[in-house]
Design a protein around this motif. Structure first.
Motif, PDB file in Angstrom:
ATOM      1  N   HIS A  83       0.875  -1.228  -0.064  1.00 44.48           N
ATOM      2  CA  HIS A  83       0.071  -0.029  -0.100  1.00 44.48           C
ATOM      3  C   HIS A  83       0.882   1.084   0.119  1.00 44.48           C
ATOM      4  N   ARG A  84       0.370   2.329  -0.609  1.00 39.78           N
ATOM      5  CA  ARG A  84       0.970   3.584  -0.705  1.00 39.78           C
ATOM      6  C   ARG A  84       2.354   3.689  -1.532  1.00 39.78           C
ATOM      7  N   GLN A  85       2.430   2.840  -2.468  1.00 36.36           N
ATOM      8  CA  GLN A  85       3.523   2.722  -3.317  1.00 36.36           C
ATOM      9  C   GLN A  85       3.010   2.972  -4.815  1.00 36.36           C
ATOM     10  N   GLY A  86       1.718   3.332  -5.073  1.00 37.77           N
ATOM     11  CA  GLY A  86       1.487   3.673  -6.521  1.00 37.77           C
ATOM     12  C   GLY A  86       0.731   2.346  -7.141  1.00 37.77           C
ATOM     13  N   VAL A  87       0.810   1.435  -6.540  1.00 39.63           N
ATOM     14  CA  VAL A  87       0.176   0.211  -7.363  1.00 39.63           C
ATOM     15  C   VAL A  87      -1.278   0.351  -7.506  1.00 39.63           C
ATOM     16  N   GLY A  88      -2.103   0.729  -6.199  1.00 41.64           N
ATOM     17  CA  GLY A  88      -3.560   0.728  -6.463  1.00 41.64           C
ATOM     18  C   GLY A  88      -3.927   2.292  -7.398  1.00 41.64           C
ATOM     19  N   LYS A  89      -3.094   3.187  -7.298  1.00 42.38           N
ATOM     20  CA  LYS A  89      -3.290   4.153  -8.181  1.00 42.38           C
ATOM     21  C   LYS A  89      -3.331   3.786  -9.622  1.00 42.38           C
ATOM     22  N   ALA A  90      -2.230   3.329  -9.940  1.00 42.09           N
ATOM     23  CA  ALA A  90      -2.050   2.813 -11.378  1.00 42.09           C
ATOM     24  C   ALA A  90      -3.324   1.809 -11.740  1.00 42.09           C
ATOM     25  N   LEU A  91      -3.732   0.632 -10.718  1.00 40.19           N
ATOM     26  CA  LEU A  91      -4.702  -0.011 -11.159  1.00 40.19           C
ATOM     27  C   LEU A  91      -6.103   0.598 -11.404  1.00 40.19           C
ATOM     28  N   ALA A  92      -6.374   1.597 -10.501  1.00 38.58           N
ATOM     29  CA  ALA A  92      -7.452   2.464 -10.602  1.00 38.58           C
ATOM     30  C   ALA A  92      -7.534   3.183 -11.781  1.00 38.58           C
ATOM     31  N   LEU A  93      -6.378   3.984 -12.097  1.00 40.55           N
ATOM     32  CA  LEU A  93      -6.232   4.782 -13.417  1.00 40.55           C
ATOM     33  C   LEU A  93      -6.604   3.782 -14.818  1.00 40.55           C
ATOM     34  N   ALA A  94      -6.005   2.565 -14.804  1.00 40.52           N
ATOM     35  CA  ALA A  94      -6.145   1.583 -15.997  1.00 40.52           C
ATOM     36  C   ALA A  94      -7.604   1.322 -16.129  1.00 40.52           C
ATOM     37  N   ARG A  95      -8.351   1.093 -14.762  1.00 42.72           N
ATOM     38  CA  ARG A  95      -9.703   0.622 -14.866  1.00 42.72           C
ATOM     39  C   ARG A  95     -10.599   2.078 -15.472  1.00 42.72           C
ATOM     40  N   ILE A  96     -10.203   2.979 -14.979  1.00 39.90           N
ATOM     41  CA  ILE A  96     -10.841   4.371 -15.689  1.00 39.90           C
ATOM     42  C   ILE A  96     -10.642   4.366 -17.017  1.00 39.90           C
ATOM     43  N   GLU A  97      -9.435   4.249 -17.288  1.00 42.76           N
ATOM     44  CA  GLU A  97      -9.161   4.424 -18.950  1.00 42.76           C
ATOM     45  C   GLU A  97      -9.975   3.387 -19.570  1.00 42.76           C
ATOM     46  N   GLN A  98     -10.245   2.201 -19.166  1.00 40.60           N
ATOM     47  CA  GLN A  98     -10.790   1.249 -19.711  1.00 40.60           C
ATOM     48  C   GLN A  98     -12.213   1.564 -19.793  1.00 40.60           C
ATOM     49  N   ALA A  99     -12.821   2.156 -18.990  1.00 39.53           N
ATOM     50  CA  ALA A  99     -14.248   2.430 -18.819  1.00 39.53           C
ATOM     51  C   ALA A  99     -14.418   3.595 -19.792  1.00 39.53           C
ATOM     52  N   GLN A 100     -13.489   4.411 -20.039  1.00 39.62           N
ATOM     53  CA  GLN A 100     -13.445   5.743 -21.106  1.00 39.62           C
ATOM     54  C   GLN A 100     -13.477   4.948 -22.428  1.00 39.62           C
ATOM     55  N   ALA A 101     -12.601   4.204 -22.686  1.00 37.13           N
ATOM     56  CA  ALA A 101     -12.552   3.245 -24.129  1.00 37.13           C
ATOM     57  C   ALA A 101     -13.638   2.651 -24.360  1.00 37.13           C
TER      58      ALA A 101
END
Length: 151
Positions: A83-101
């Protein structure tokens, strides 16, 4: 190197280890059976991803199409030791991008009060809170993010 790839059914035990590392603070022990059932569904290879680092699964999460305009985050988690190493943020942003696509205009999720601030930092707003909704001491916090049109 961190790799995002589709979930395979032989990843289940690794994903359960990630789940267990987050129990009981982020998930109630009673939720494990629901996660096991979720991982066994055939469509997981199409709507769920794992995150690997050094050949170890360190996170996992999915995105479900809820209706024409809305997608929902499902069973997202990062190994508690990372936690707090950017993994969760990267996962969330990838899913947001997927939703946009996918042409979605909104992403929703259901989390706990312990993760609410993390998602608020990504722009999600609280829609509803149910005290102890995930079990004793774990509120159910519904959140939503409106997406800009995909370019």
């Amino acid at each position: 190197m961190t790799i995002f790839r589709p979930y395979h059914h032989n990843d289940a035990d690794h994903c359960l280890r990630v789940f267990d590392s987050n129990t009981p603070r982020y998930f109630g022990p009673h939720e494990r059976d629901g996660f096991v059932g979720f991982l066994q569904e055939p469509q997981r290879a199409h709507d769920y991803v794992v995150v690997e680092r050094d050949d170890q699964i360190i996170a996992c999460g999915g995105l479900a199409s809820l209706d024409e305009e809305t997608a929902g985050f499902v069973w997202g988690m990062v190994d508690q030791g990372l936690h707090r190493q950017g993994v969760g943020k990267a996962l969330a942003l990838a899913r947001i991008e997927q939703a946009q696509a996918m042409g979605k205009r909104r992403v929703t999720l259901n989390t706990s009060q312990h993760v609410q601030a993390f998602y608020a930092g990504l722009g999600f707003a609280v829609v509803n809170v149910v005290a102890d909704g995930h079990g004793p001491g774990l509120d159910a916090v519904e959140m939503s993010l409106n997406l800009p049109p995909h370019r």
